[in-house]
Design a protein around this motif. Structure first.
Motif, PDB file in Angstrom:
ATOM      1  N   THR A   1      26.390 -37.783  87.741  1.00 14.30           N
ATOM      2  CA  THR A   1      26.793 -38.472  86.518  1.00 14.30           C
ATOM      3  C   THR A   1      28.039 -37.806  85.958  1.00 14.30           C
TER       4      THR A   1
ATOM      5  N   GLN B   1      29.534 -41.114  93.988  1.00 12.68           N
ATOM      6  CA  GLN B   1      28.479 -42.124  94.051  1.00 12.68           C
ATOM      7  C   GLN B   1      28.744 -43.161  95.135  1.00 12.68           C
TER       8      GLN B   1
ATOM      9  N   ASP C   1      23.708 -38.508  93.854  1.00 17.86           N
ATOM     10  CA  ASP C   1      23.149 -38.854  92.554  1.00 17.86           C
ATOM     11  C   ASP C   1      23.783 -37.954  91.500  1.00 17.86           C
TER      12      ASP C   1
ATOM     13  N   PRO D   1      25.980 -41.460  99.556  1.00 15.48           N
ATOM     14  CA  PRO D   1      26.334 -41.244  98.150  1.00 15.48           C
ATOM     15  C   PRO D   1      25.451 -40.188  97.495  1.00 15.48           C
TER      16      PRO D   1
END
Length: 336
Positions: free
Chosen positions: A198, A179, A196, A194
């Protein structure tokens, strides 16, 4: 700037990608086409092959039915420089146990290099090419290297993107890194970030997979980096198993010109057919030294190195991974 950085990067990951593509193509029955395509493969130059006239008594063992291929990620600084082998993975195909294995050899391991003083393992390639590197591995690790494949970085991103990305599970530190970090502290290290992403399983693009595999900024530096490299290889292997022949040929065409090997077309075909029959068993993944095998030391003129405490134990462990039926993995090894 990102493109310029991309072309300068070197990695051993794409070595196995190419071998795996060949495996799937062969199994799909495209042998005639492959015979033509394999003529595109490069061969090691005299400088890259090197030569060693040193005769030493070796503790090296070779087991019938086992093929060990050394995957070399070159760290070339110029076209005229052989460079160091920054990534070294033994990709082993064991017909006796019907199992494939990957073993990352840590580049900072302190080894005896035939004809030279003791140095880091990754110095052997720059000193004497693949011949000296193979001899160094034989003398220290007790393993015969049957074939070598070396690669620089160009095309890795295209391979991943052609597959539509790869699934990689990220921990909190890795996700934060991709990120760009909370304050953007990692942005200058990223190829095209960066990203995206998680925590958990993410579908990574080629650029993101590259940055994931190369980072030493989070976790246990080179130790976790070698694991990330094997994670990407395993994920790519799983993706390749699902591809159509047309897609595989397209992928192969995009990478064929970048592979350098001492294998003949017939040898690649034989290795590929053997490995394809084991595809449903997955690939076992290890690294050497394991957590209990080494100590960190600083050597004058060389720097920080990993000193293996008991080479007999290290050789016995490696031989068990490559030659024996899989059992519970040792500390520092992962089954993937």
């Amino acid at each position: 700037m990102a493109n310029k950085k991309r072309h300068k990067k070197r990695s051993g990951l794409r070595v196995l990608l190419r071998v795996l593509v060949v495996i799937i193509i062969l199994a799909a029955g495209a042998v005639a086409f492959l015979g033509y395509q394999l003529s595109k493969l490069g061969t090691f130059s005299t400088e890259e092959m090197g030569s060693t006239d040193i005769e030493t008594e070796s503790i090296t063992t070779s087991v019938k039915g086992v093929c060990n291929i050394l995957l070399i990620g070159q760290d070339n600084r110029s076209d005229d420089d052989t460079g160091r082998s920054d990534t070294m993975i033994i990709f082993s195909i064991n017909q006796n146990t019907n199992q494939m294995s990957m073993v990352s050899l840590m580049r900072d391991t302190y080894v005896e290099i035939p004809g030279y003083s003791a140095r880091k393992l990754n110095a052997a390639y720059s000193l004497g090419g693949v011949s000296l590197l193979d001899e160094t591995i034989a003398q220290n690790y007790g393993v015969v290297i049957d074939y070598n494949v070396a690669i620089d970085f160009e095309g890795f991103i295209d391979v991943i993107d052609t597959l539509g990305g790869v699934d990689i599970e990220l921990n909190e530190e890795e996700a934060n890194y991709l990120q760009g970090g909370e304050n953007g502290e990692y942005l200058s290290y990223l190829t095209d970030g960066p990203y995206d992403v998680t925590v958990g399983v993410n579908r990574l693009s080629g650029a993101a997979a590259l940055d994931y595999a190369r980072t030493r900024k989070v976790g246990q530096y080179d130790f976790e980096r070698t694991q990330r490299q094997r994670n990407v290889i395993t994920s790519v292997f799983n993706e390749l198993k699902t591809q159509s022949v047309v897609s595989l040929l397209s992928i192969y065409n995009s990478i064929a010109d970048d592979l350098t090997t001492d294998m003949t077309a017939l040898q690649i075909a034989g290795v590929g057919l053997s490995a394809y029959g084991m595809k449903d068993n997955g690939i076992l993944s290890y690294r050497l030294p394991t957590d209990d095998m080494y100590s960190n030391q600083s050597i004058s003129g060389i720097g920080s190195v990993l000193v293996i405490n008991d080479w007999d134990y290290a050789r016995e462990t490696l031989a068990g991974w490559l030659y024996d039926a899989p059992e519970d993995t040792a500390d520092g090894a992962e089954s993937e």
